[in-house]
Enzyme design. Sequence first.
Site, PDB file in Angstrom:
ATOM      1  N   GLU A 173     -31.869   9.290 -40.515  1.00 20.83           N
ATOM      2  CA  GLU A 173     -30.623   9.462 -39.751  1.00 20.83           C
ATOM      3  C   GLU A 173     -29.338   9.211 -40.530  1.00 20.83           C
ATOM      4  OE1 GLU A 173     -30.703   7.446 -35.974  1.00 20.83           O
ATOM      5  OE2 GLU A 173     -32.337   8.697 -35.244  1.00 20.83           O
ATOM      6  N   GLU A 372     -39.420  10.833 -34.053  1.00 22.14           N
ATOM      7  CA  GLU A 372     -39.162   9.790 -33.046  1.00 22.14           C
ATOM      8  C   GLU A 372     -38.847  10.461 -31.723  1.00 22.14           C
ATOM      9  OE1 GLU A 372     -36.136   6.852 -34.017  1.00 22.14           O
ATOM     10  OE2 GLU A 372     -36.804   6.752 -36.101  1.00 22.14           O
TER      11      GLU A 372
HETATM   12  C1  BGP Z   1     -33.244   5.693 -33.829  1.00 22.05           C
HETATM   13  C2  BGP Z   1     -33.614   4.800 -34.982  1.00 22.05           C
HETATM   14  C3  BGP Z   1     -34.688   3.813 -34.692  1.00 22.05           C
HETATM   15  C4  BGP Z   1     -34.765   3.308 -33.266  1.00 22.05           C
HETATM   16  C5  BGP Z   1     -34.353   4.332 -32.229  1.00 22.05           C
HETATM   17  C6  BGP Z   1     -34.130   3.782 -30.835  1.00 22.05           C
HETATM   18  O1  BGP Z   1     -31.958   6.176 -34.004  1.00 22.05           O
HETATM   19  O2  BGP Z   1     -34.067   5.586 -36.061  1.00 22.05           O
HETATM   20  O3  BGP Z   1     -34.634   2.807 -35.656  1.00 22.05           O
HETATM   21  O4  BGP Z   1     -34.300   2.069 -33.098  1.00 22.05           O
HETATM   22  O5  BGP Z   1     -33.202   5.037 -32.603  1.00 22.05           O
HETATM   23  O6  BGP Z   1     -32.893   3.156 -30.738  1.00 22.05           O
HETATM   24  P1  BGP Z   1     -32.727   1.719 -30.119  1.00 22.05           P
HETATM   25  O7  BGP Z   1     -33.650   0.837 -30.854  1.00 22.05           O
HETATM   26  O8  BGP Z   1     -31.317   1.369 -30.324  1.00 22.05           O
HETATM   27  O9  BGP Z   1     -33.090   1.874 -28.691  1.00 22.05           O
END
Ligand code: BGP
Length: 476
Positions: A173, A372
């Site tokens: 990201e 993800e």
């Molecule tokens: C993405 C990241 C992750 C993860 C996910 C969920 O942007 O790559 O590391 O954390 O988001 O976000 P959050 O943990 O803030 O709910």
Amino acid sequence: MLDQFLWGGSIAAHQCEGGWQEGGKGPAIMDFVTKGSKETARTITSEQLPELSYPSHQGIDFFHRYQEDIALFKEMGFTALRLSVDWSRIYPNGDDEQPNQEGLDFYEAVIDALLENNIEPIVTLYHFELPIHLVHQYGSWANRRVIDFYLRYCETVMKAWNGKVRYWVTFNEMNHIDPENEHSDIFTYMIAGLKYSELKNPKQQLAEIGYNMTLASVKAVRLAHRINANNIVGCVFGLNPIYPYNCDPDNVLQAFLENDRDYYQIDAVCQGAFPKYKLAEFKKIGLEIQVTEEDNEDFKHGTLDFIGLNYYFSSIAEPKNSDISKEASLFGGIQNPYLEQSKWGWAIDAKGIRYVMNYLYRRYGLPIMITENGLGSPDVIEEDGIHDSYRMTYLQKHIEQVRLAIEEDYVECIGYLTWGPIDLVSASTGEMSKRYGFIYVDLDDEGNGTLQRRKKDSFYWYKQVIASNGKNLAID
Ligand code: BGP
């Protein structure tokens, strides 16, 4: 779905490992970020303050419990696990001459455990884990020397696990560094260890960081291919479609332009050249980027093998000159009346994943891996288990859209990985209660709990999804 479709989940070192002072690890940027909440941003401290709690220090103790966790992934039928390597375990300061053998051994043991269980390791080389020394000493990614240190680190791990790891991800990201946008401190910090509010010339610095990271990515791709021609290298982007507020052409154009800002880096790492339109844009607002002949060669020969897509929600572009934009800025975004939202205000939009998959595939023609996807939600432990139907419903609808993208739209998709298959620390808020997992971890927002693992209802459901190669999405 393909017969060899990769099914599994994704985790990141700083959100799950803990053991922040074990195994010779050096301090990294996220080790200085406290717990926040839905309402309160995480605090970034310049030193360790004993009265504050830093979730990365303990994580969910994957550092000591990875064998148990991998056994549970195996039980669900995972064929892949995306995990990140914490650079500061390998080079504690980032610029050390020699790697830390203990760090290499730790990850090799994890990789071996995965391979023994027939789980393909997908290794992210940079997931918000930058040795803090590189920020203090060199000013982070705005300095080109950091690219050299990153490549030294990449070379070390690529050689150490050559033949064991086939799938590599250069960055997670990096597209959230956008020189055109004002940022909250935590977003620029997660990616580059710098607070937006402290940047002297934010546009110039973010443009340099954005450029240097894309350059580092293409160089890392070339390196991986040189080390082993069978390496398959991707880069992961966090993309959410930005819809127009309505069909007023001004709003449609606004949405297009906002969306488009996420794509200049993808163009750069997929199309063989850093896009001229972006350099022209930079120049127009007085930003100078030094592009060398060698850089151009790297862009030409360092294109990706696949694109990783992190997808959670869609959003709406704020219409210009309207009261709605004032209202939206109070509540952190305009609500889409056609969609429900998660408890953390993220719009739940399954069709959005099909939209982005199509957009990416038609623009670049490269295979896509969903790296993800998931729903962050609190869970309730009842006497007879954890009944997380909301999570299954979210995933069911998204997997269905992935299937449509593949079967109806002919998008080449090579895998689907959920975020946080085991509960872990939230990146944006530092909370444990924002849970994504099929496996519950007994740990609360204050860091209290036994760390014991428990299967949720979704554990059995995902197992059935994988066993049927995505055909049986039924929820009992
Ligand atoms: C993405 C990241 C992750 C993860 C996910 C969920 O942007 O790559 O590391 O954390 O988001 O976000 P959050 O943990 O803030 O709910």
